[in-house]
Design an enzyme around this catalytic site. Structure first.
Site, PDB file in Angstrom:
ATOM      1  CG  ASN A 155       1.002  11.066  -3.252  1.00 55.92           C
ATOM      2  OD1 ASN A 155      -0.162  11.065  -3.662  1.00 55.92           O
ATOM      3  ND2 ASN A 155       1.323  10.683  -2.026  1.00 55.92           N
ATOM      4  CG  LEU A 189      -0.416   4.012   1.672  1.00 58.15           C
ATOM      5  CD1 LEU A 189      -1.032   5.305   2.209  1.00 58.15           C
ATOM      6  CD2 LEU A 189      -1.519   3.118   1.114  1.00 58.15           C
ATOM      7  CG  HIS A 190       4.159   1.097  -2.652  1.00 56.91           C
ATOM      8  ND1 HIS A 190       5.161   0.544  -1.892  1.00 56.91           N
ATOM      9  CD2 HIS A 190       3.150   0.193  -2.651  1.00 56.91           C
ATOM     10  CE1 HIS A 190       4.771  -0.635  -1.459  1.00 56.91           C
ATOM     11  NE2 HIS A 190       3.556  -0.869  -1.900  1.00 56.91           N
ATOM     12  CB  CYS A 191       4.691   7.959  -3.256  1.00 57.12           C
ATOM     13  SG  CYS A 191       6.065   8.225  -2.146  1.00 57.12           S
ATOM     14  CB  ALA A 192       0.685   5.348  -5.580  1.00 58.38           C
TER      15      ALA A 192
END
Ligand SMILES: Cc1ncc(COP(=O)(O)O)c(C=O)c1O
Length: 380
Positions: A98, A337-340
């Site tokens: 992100n 989501l691990h910022c992705a």
């Protein structure tokens, strides 16, 4: 605690890093480049030597092409916000974090960018043919590539990407790569390389780097403006590097810690670090292969992956698995989501995400074994 969240931030930090930070805070009175007294000169020396160290670590010839930032996020923002203009065309892989995707989302609205996400396969690898075709149809100003995925550990084929990119500028997100893989910007036509200090480089949070190929500085508008200690008589930002992009009192303790992290890596050897981390990931994967309902994401051929393992267990939410690993077994991992989110759409784990185990140099064989046992127990 068994800490397997190394992709978020490396832990523990080498004692040399802690000492370098503490020593700067204890012993250095003054701000670099600001005054002429002994303390400020010593501060300037620490900053200069750290810049030289980072430059030599990534193979940059000129240390003024190393810009210290607050992290990979700021480094990426500096390029994206500084370079892209109204109507520009930008390509990015569908594995971006992100810290690229959200900036592009913002600029798409604000500057009417044409943003094209390039397809990657289920293992996270960029579709090189499609990428080349899209570039041939119409050139783009910028190609953004997350070199090592923070979700799957997938290592993109850098040499093939460099061979096909043509005149398009390349922005590499090296947040999960630098400190794990060798990178030589002096011998590869990499235009921009953004990375954090607190992950693979063992530095503290709050410090990062942008490398930019010499000559490209004129294409980038600064992200912030202010005091540099240089050319103070002018009300405009100095045009030269690194002052064009660095202003305000720098995070000297953080930068000193980052430099000590690089010394540590050079003492151990990058290859040894990478071998150790990936060996632990391989052992972990081997121990869990009989786990019921297990789905592992990312490259089958683990030579093409870093020490990051993303997985799911059928019928169990990733957050529940992570919670039980932590509460019942003392194993710290990351879920979700691990910022992705784009990466999860690519590998088929959206919207629930995955459970991510990430291994580092300070993890031991027993950590991988205990984490595997814990996962097997949870899966039943
Ligand atoms: C691939 C990737 N890019 C960018 C970032 C942002 O790094 P930072 O939070 O240090 O700015 C991260 C952090 O997890 C990352 O994994």
């Amino acid at each position: 605690m068994i800490y397997l969240d190394q992709a978020a931030t490396s832990f523990p930090k080498p004692v040399e890093v802690v000492e370098a930070i503490a020593s700067t805070l204890k012993n250095i009175p003054g701000s670099p480049g600001r005054s002429a007294h002994k303390g400020a000169l010593e501060a300037s020396r620490i900053l200069f030597e750290a810049r030289e160290k980072v430059a030599s670590f990534i193979g940059a010839e000129d240390s003024s092409s190393i810009i210290f930032t607050s992290g990979a996020t700021e480094s990426l923002n500096l390029v994206l916000q500084g370079l892209l203009k109204e109507g520009d065309r930008v390509l990015a892989t569908s594995m971006e974090h992100n810290s690229v995707a959200r900036v592009l989302g913002h600029l798409k609205k604000e500057r009417k960018l044409e943003v094209i996400y390039l397809p990657c396969d289920e293992e996270g690898f960029l579709d090189l043919e499609r990428c080349e075709k899209i570039l041939r149809e119409k050139p783009a100003q910028l190609l953004c590539v997350n070199l090592v995925s923070n979700v799957t550990g997938t290592i993109q084929p850098l040499h093939e990407i460099l061979a096909l990119k043509g005149e398009t500028l390349l922005l590499l997100d090296g947040a999960q790569a630098v400190g794990h893989l060798p990178l030589d910007v002096g011998h590869l036509p990499i235009d921009f390389l953004a990375f954090s200090g607190h992950k693979g480089l063992f530095g503290p949070p709050g410090v990062g780097v942008l490398y930019l190929r010499p000559g490209l500085e004129e294409k980038l508008r600064p992200l912030k403006f202010g005091g540099t200690g240089s050319r103070s008589e002018f009300l405009e930002q100095p045009p030269f590097l690194p002052d064009r992009f660095e202003c305000g009192t720098p995070n000297l303790p953080g930068i000193a810690g980052l430099a000590a992290g690089i010394d540590f890596i050079e003492k151990i050897g990058l290859t040894k670090i990478h071998r150790h981390e990936t060996a632990l990931a391989d052992i972990f994967l081997d121990r869990i292969k009989e786990c019921p309902g297990l789905k592992i994401y990312g490259p089958q051929d683990r030579v093409k992956a870093s020490a990051i393992v993303s997985l799911n267990i059928e019928g169990l939410a990733p957050s529940e698995v992570a919670r039980r690993l932590d509460r019942e077994f003392g194993v710290a991992v990351r879920a979700g989501l691990h910022c992705a989110p784009l990466a999860h759409q690519t590998i088929g784990s959206f919207p629930q995400g995955t459970v991510r185990f990430s291994f580092g140099y300070f993890n031991r064989l027993a950590d991988a074994e205990k984490a595997a046992e814990a996962l097997l127990a949870i899966a039943g």
